[in-house]
Structure formats: structure tokens, C-alpha cells
Design a protein around this motif. Structure first.
Motif, PDB file in Angstrom:
ATOM      1  N   SER A  33       0.858  -1.194   0.000  1.00  0.00           N
ATOM      2  CA  SER A  33       0.000   0.000   0.000  1.00  0.00           C
ATOM      3  C   SER A  33       0.889   1.236   0.000  1.00  0.00           C
ATOM      4  O   SER A  33       2.057   1.188   0.361  1.00  0.00           O
ATOM      5  CB  SER A  33      -0.931   0.008   1.215  1.00  0.00           C
ATOM      6  OG  SER A  33      -0.181   0.116   2.398  1.00  0.00           O
ATOM      7  N   ASN A  34       0.338   2.342  -0.461  1.00  0.00           N
ATOM      8  CA  ASN A  34       1.016   3.639  -0.399  1.00  0.00           C
ATOM      9  C   ASN A  34      -0.059   4.721  -0.258  1.00  0.00           C
ATOM     10  O   ASN A  34      -1.235   4.411  -0.033  1.00  0.00           O
ATOM     11  CB  ASN A  34       1.930   3.860  -1.604  1.00  0.00           C
ATOM     12  CG  ASN A  34       1.184   3.913  -2.913  1.00  0.00           C
ATOM     13  OD1 ASN A  34      -0.028   4.132  -2.938  1.00  0.00           O
ATOM     14  ND2 ASN A  34       1.890   3.721  -4.004  1.00  0.00           N
ATOM     15  N   PHE A  35       0.329   5.963  -0.440  1.00  0.00           N
ATOM     16  CA  PHE A  35      -0.632   7.044  -0.252  1.00  0.00           C
ATOM     17  C   PHE A  35      -1.730   7.053  -1.319  1.00  0.00           C
ATOM     18  O   PHE A  35      -2.817   7.555  -1.084  1.00  0.00           O
ATOM     19  CB  PHE A  35       0.083   8.405  -0.271  1.00  0.00           C
ATOM     20  CG  PHE A  35       1.025   8.562   0.882  1.00  0.00           C
ATOM     21  CD1 PHE A  35       0.541   8.660   2.179  1.00  0.00           C
ATOM     22  CD2 PHE A  35       2.397   8.593   0.673  1.00  0.00           C
ATOM     23  CE1 PHE A  35       1.406   8.800   3.250  1.00  0.00           C
ATOM     24  CE2 PHE A  35       3.265   8.735   1.746  1.00  0.00           C
ATOM     25  CZ  PHE A  35       2.773   8.834   3.034  1.00  0.00           C
ATOM     26  N   TYR A  36      -1.441   6.500  -2.502  1.00  0.00           N
ATOM     27  CA  TYR A  36      -2.398   6.567  -3.609  1.00  0.00           C
ATOM     28  C   TYR A  36      -3.283   5.331  -3.692  1.00  0.00           C
ATOM     29  O   TYR A  36      -4.428   5.419  -4.099  1.00  0.00           O
ATOM     30  CB  TYR A  36      -1.639   6.750  -4.927  1.00  0.00           C
ATOM     31  CG  TYR A  36      -0.756   7.966  -4.902  1.00  0.00           C
ATOM     32  CD1 TYR A  36      -1.293   9.243  -4.970  1.00  0.00           C
ATOM     33  CD2 TYR A  36       0.619   7.833  -4.769  1.00  0.00           C
ATOM     34  CE1 TYR A  36      -0.493  10.370  -4.915  1.00  0.00           C
ATOM     35  CE2 TYR A  36       1.437   8.963  -4.724  1.00  0.00           C
ATOM     36  CZ  TYR A  36       0.878  10.217  -4.791  1.00  0.00           C
ATOM     37  OH  TYR A  36       1.673  11.316  -4.728  1.00  0.00           O
ATOM     38  N   ARG A  37      -2.733   4.196  -3.370  1.00  0.00           N
ATOM     39  CA  ARG A  37      -3.504   2.941  -3.418  1.00  0.00           C
ATOM     40  C   ARG A  37      -3.320   2.220  -2.101  1.00  0.00           C
ATOM     41  O   ARG A  37      -2.224   2.068  -1.621  1.00  0.00           O
ATOM     42  CB  ARG A  37      -2.992   2.033  -4.529  1.00  0.00           C
ATOM     43  CG  ARG A  37      -3.487   2.418  -5.888  1.00  0.00           C
ATOM     44  CD  ARG A  37      -3.065   1.340  -6.819  1.00  0.00           C
ATOM     45  NE  ARG A  37      -4.262   0.708  -7.331  1.00  0.00           N
ATOM     46  CZ  ARG A  37      -4.272  -0.073  -8.360  1.00  0.00           C
ATOM     47  NH1 ARG A  37      -3.166  -0.372  -8.971  1.00  0.00           N
ATOM     48  NH2 ARG A  37      -5.381  -0.598  -8.789  1.00  0.00           N
ATOM     49  N   LYS A  38      -4.400   1.737  -1.599  1.00  0.00           N
ATOM     50  CA  LYS A  38      -4.315   1.023  -0.334  1.00  0.00           C
ATOM     51  C   LYS A  38      -4.568  -0.468  -0.559  1.00  0.00           C
ATOM     52  O   LYS A  38      -5.453  -0.850  -1.312  1.00  0.00           O
ATOM     53  CB  LYS A  38      -5.349   1.565   0.644  1.00  0.00           C
ATOM     54  CG  LYS A  38      -5.187   3.031   0.909  1.00  0.00           C
ATOM     55  CD  LYS A  38      -4.987   3.289   2.355  1.00  0.00           C
ATOM     56  CE  LYS A  38      -4.850   4.788   2.509  1.00  0.00           C
ATOM     57  NZ  LYS A  38      -3.975   5.191   3.503  1.00  0.00           N
ATOM     58  N   ASN A  39      -3.771  -1.293   0.056  1.00  0.00           N
ATOM     59  CA  ASN A  39      -3.961  -2.746   0.103  1.00  0.00           C
ATOM     60  C   ASN A  39      -4.102  -3.407  -1.270  1.00  0.00           C
ATOM     61  O   ASN A  39      -5.121  -3.993  -1.583  1.00  0.00           O
ATOM     62  CB  ASN A  39      -5.157  -3.105   0.977  1.00  0.00           C
ATOM     63  CG  ASN A  39      -4.954  -2.669   2.410  1.00  0.00           C
ATOM     64  OD1 ASN A  39      -3.817  -2.598   2.876  1.00  0.00           O
ATOM     65  ND2 ASN A  39      -6.023  -2.369   3.104  1.00  0.00           N
ATOM     66  N   VAL A  40      -3.083  -3.298  -2.075  1.00  0.00           N
ATOM     67  CA  VAL A  40      -3.009  -4.065  -3.313  1.00  0.00           C
ATOM     68  C   VAL A  40      -2.402  -5.414  -2.955  1.00  0.00           C
ATOM     69  O   VAL A  40      -1.377  -5.482  -2.271  1.00  0.00           O
ATOM     70  CB  VAL A  40      -2.143  -3.333  -4.366  1.00  0.00           C
ATOM     71  CG1 VAL A  40      -2.006  -4.170  -5.615  1.00  0.00           C
ATOM     72  CG2 VAL A  40      -2.740  -1.974  -4.674  1.00  0.00           C
ATOM     73  N   THR A  41      -3.038  -6.498  -3.390  1.00  0.00           N
ATOM     74  CA  THR A  41      -2.610  -7.835  -2.985  1.00  0.00           C
ATOM     75  C   THR A  41      -2.363  -8.714  -4.196  1.00  0.00           C
ATOM     76  O   THR A  41      -3.115  -8.668  -5.174  1.00  0.00           O
ATOM     77  CB  THR A  41      -3.691  -8.500  -2.097  1.00  0.00           C
ATOM     78  OG1 THR A  41      -3.937  -7.654  -0.969  1.00  0.00           O
ATOM     79  CG2 THR A  41      -3.264  -9.865  -1.616  1.00  0.00           C
ATOM     80  N   ALA A  42      -1.315  -9.524  -4.105  1.00  0.00           N
ATOM     81  CA  ALA A  42      -1.044 -10.560  -5.110  1.00  0.00           C
ATOM     82  C   ALA A  42      -0.899 -11.877  -4.359  1.00  0.00           C
ATOM     83  O   ALA A  42      -0.266 -11.946  -3.300  1.00  0.00           O
ATOM     84  CB  ALA A  42       0.238 -10.247  -5.873  1.00  0.00           C
TER      85      ALA A  42
END
Length: 130
Positions: A33-42
Motif C-alpha cells: 500500500s502507499n498514499f495513492y492505493r491502499k492494500n493491493v494484494t497478489a
């Protein structure tokens, strides 16, 4: 000072040591996650190639008579993908007639149509699963 404005990717590595049959179908997740996208998962699912746990002739283990046809069956369990079963006698590979795999893929059954001759006396019939 580190300038993160030029950093476009970040990588991470997970090493799983000593994989065993217990890890089959295990799911490992990487979450970022970062400030622009939260909780991207692979996710990655573990799919193992496993050698057979057991192989045995399930019928035809007693004495056989010459010039009489037999159908001998060999069963292998525990391999992934399903085992390939071959038949051998006296160092020579024989031709199997049929091979089927159970619905769950855990068991393979191979049949051999076999007519022993007098020359086969004392020889060992073997099935191998790979």
C-alpha cells in the motif's frame, strides 16, 4: 538523502525452505500500500510435483500358469501429476493395456494383459510408477 520520486518499483522476495506435501495448495499473499492505493494484494498458490508414495500390484501376485492369459493390475498413490505406470519383466518393458486416474488425481491404476510362457519361469514381473 534518498530521492524516492525516481523510485517506481520496489520488490520483495519470500523464500520458503523445505517444502513438503503439507504445503500443497498453500496460498502466500503479498500486500502493498502507499498514499495513492491502499492494500493491493497478489497471491500465489503452491502447486507441487510429487513422486508416488506407494506402488503395488493389487492382483496376480500368486503363481501364474504358462500359456494362460491374465489381467494384472498395478496401483500407485500420492503422485502429482498422476503417475505414469510401466511394466517390466527380465529388464524388458512390456506394453500396458489400460491406465486410469481417480477423480481426485491421487490414485492411478494400470492394467496389463499378460500371457506368461515357459521361458518366463523364475522371472519377476514389476510395475514402476514415475
Amino acid at each position: 538523502m534518498i530521492d524516492y520520486a525516481h523510485e517506481s518499483t520496489l520488490s520483495s522476495r519470500l523464500v520458503v525452505r523445505n517444502l513438503s506435501r503439507a504445503h500443497q495448495h498453500s496460498v502466500y499473499s503479498c500486500q502493498a500500500s502507499n498514499f495513492y492505493r491502499k492494500n493491493v494484494t497478489a497471491n500465489v498458490t503452491i502447486e507441487l510435483r510429487l513422486r508416488p508414495l506407494a506402488v503395488e500390484i493389487v492382483n496376480g501376485t500368486g503363481p501364474l500358469s504358462a500359456d494362460r492369459r491374465y489381467i494384472v493390475q498395478c496401483q500407485s498413490v500420492g503422485s502429482r501429476p498422476p503417475a505414469k505406470i510401466t511394466w517390466w519383466m527380465g529388464g524388458v518393458q512390456l506394453t500396458a493395456t489400460n491406465q486410469t486416474t481417480s477423480e481426485d488425481g491421487n490414485s492411478t491404476l494400470a492394467s496389463l494383459s499378460f500371457t506368461p510362457t515357459r521361458e518366463d519361469h523364475g522371472k519377476t514381473l514389476t510395475c514402476r510408477a514415475t
